[in-house]
Structures are given as C-alpha cells and as structure tokens.
Design a protein around this motif. Structure first.
Motif, PDB file in Angstrom:
ATOM      1  N   VAL A 152      -3.106   0.849   9.509  1.00 14.56           N
ATOM      2  CA  VAL A 152      -3.359  -0.814   8.727  1.00 14.56           C
ATOM      3  C   VAL A 152      -2.782  -1.609   9.275  1.00 14.56           C
ATOM      4  N   LEU A 203       0.765  -1.025   0.100  1.00 15.37           N
ATOM      5  CA  LEU A 203      -0.094   0.457   0.207  1.00 15.37           C
ATOM      6  C   LEU A 203       1.147   0.797  -0.029  1.00 15.37           C
ATOM      7  N   HIS A 252      -6.434  -8.921   6.271  1.00 18.36           N
ATOM      8  CA  HIS A 252      -5.825  -7.103   6.730  1.00 18.36           C
ATOM      9  C   HIS A 252      -6.671  -7.097   6.273  1.00 18.36           C
ATOM     10  N   GLN A 254      -7.596  -1.538   6.331  1.00 17.68           N
ATOM     11  CA  GLN A 254      -7.217  -0.586   6.606  1.00 17.68           C
ATOM     12  C   GLN A 254      -8.541   0.422   6.568  1.00 17.68           C
ATOM     13  N   LYS A 270      -0.370  -3.952  13.360  1.00 13.42           N
ATOM     14  CA  LYS A 270      -1.109  -2.524  13.962  1.00 13.42           C
ATOM     15  C   LYS A 270      -0.159  -1.930  13.377  1.00 13.42           C
TER      16      LYS A 270
END
Length: 229
Positions: free
Chosen positions: A110, A100, A138, A140, A121
């Motif tokens: 994230v 990312l 995962h 966001q 984290k």
C-alpha cells in the motif's frame, strides 16, 4: 465600528450553527423514515457501476449512489478481492481520506505520494490497516501469491475516484507529450498500452516469483510422496 464587526461575527456564527442544527435534524428525520432493511447493504450484480471486475479481481462500491441510507452520514466503503500479482492502479479520492483494513492478505503493498513528492510504501498482511490521505495519489498492489481481501472506509458518502493514468490520457495530446517529455507521435502508442481497467494483473516479476514458489512446493511435495512410498 468595532462593536458592529463583533455583532456581525456573532450573527454569522449563530446562523451557521442554526443551519447545521437544521441539517442535522433533517438528516435524523430522513434516517427515521427508512425501513430497517435500508441500513443493510447487499451487493447487486445487476446495478451498473456498483461492482467492477478485471484481472480476476473484483470491487463493490458502498457509496450513497448505491446505498441511499448513507446520504448525509459522511461515510462510505468499498470491498475488494485482489488477485495475486495484481495492481489497483494509482488513483485519487478527491473528497475523502480512506482507511484500509486487510481481512486476508499475505503481502499487500500500500502506498501514496505526498504533496512534496515523497513516496510512502508499506507491505501489510492480515489484520493490519493503512491510511490514504484525501487527494493524494495512492495504490494497492497484491505482491503475494494468494488473493488479498480488504475493505476501505471513507470519510464521505461520495468520495469520488479518478484513475491517474486514465485522467492523463484525457488531456490534449500536445499537453500530455510536453508533460511527459515525449514526442507527440508517441502519445497514440501510449494510449494503446495503458490498461483501461482499474485492475492490472500478471505483474511480471511477481508472477515469476509465484511460479517458482509453486514449482518448489510441488517438487517438495513429490519428494515427500516418494519417501512415503
């Protein structure tokens, strides 16, 4: 017998190498047959599935499904605008890791869960990058009070995406109830409460904080005006 084994191994290696070379040559030929415009991606709102919206957020997928020039290259990308206090639900990419890049973000959380169950984290901002290993859950979460804009690049032209909550709800009710340690009668209620969209907006504690910040900013601004008067 040992010599025959060595010969067999060498032959197998040569075969794999020749096959890889043939595939590479085929991919090069396919690339050469494409017009120049095929190597540029422009989001198409008319194509089903290419763009997803929800909770004032949007994502566009740049995979081989929507951008054929990526076929055989082993790469793809997604672009996101995540509204304030909005979560992109926990999910998995079963065929690729992702990296990312935060083009614009004040506070973008994230994270992912390792195979051993430990949680990772981090909170990043504009210009930072984060990695999501292949196959791990995962997410966001824009914990900031302004939009977060970012891209994720993948090591596959078709990374695949499976939203964890939606996948769990697809299990038989008795299996889901046993897995979560709840009564089977509660499964129906759970189904109605889990968001169907990959974007979950208006996370309460974040909304309260941003609302308080806005109120404070407005009060300060008005106080300044009074002093100027």
């Amino acid at each position: 017998m040992a010599s025959y084994s060595v010969i067999a191994v060498v032959a197998a290696v040569l075969f794999v190498g020749a096959t890889a070379q043939e595939n590479t040559l085929a991919a090069v030929a396919d690339l050469a047959s494409n017009p120049a415009g095929a190597f540029v991606y422009v989001p198409q709102t008319s194509v089903t599935g290419e763009i997803t919206t929800g909770a004032n957020s949007v994502t566009s997928l740049r995979t081989a499904t929507y951008w054929p020039a990526l076929t055989g290259l082993g790469i793809s990308q997604s672009a996101f605008t995540l509204a304030p206090c909005t979560l992109r639900s926990p999910h998995i990419h079963e065929r690729a890791s992702g990296i990312l890049y935060a083009a614009q973000a004040d506070s973008l959380e994230v994270g992912f869960v390792n195979e051993n169950g430990t949680s990772v984290k981090n909170i990043i901002s504009t210009g930072a990058s984060a990695v999501f290993p292949q196959g791990l859950i995962h997410y966001q979460y824009n914990s900031g009070c302004t939009n977060a804009t970012y891209t994720i690049s993948y090591g596959s032209e078709l990374p695949g995406t499976q939203v964890v909550t939606q996948a769990l709800l697809a299990l038989p009710a008795d299996v889901l109830a046993a897995s979560l340690g709840i009564d089977i009668s509660a499964v129906g209620l759970l189904t109605t409460q889990v968001p169907s969209n990959k974007f979950v907006g208006n996370v309460s504690d974040c909304m309260a904080r941003c609302s308080a910040n806005n109120t404070s900013t407005s009060s300060t601004s008005m106080a300044g005006r009074r002093l100027l008067l």
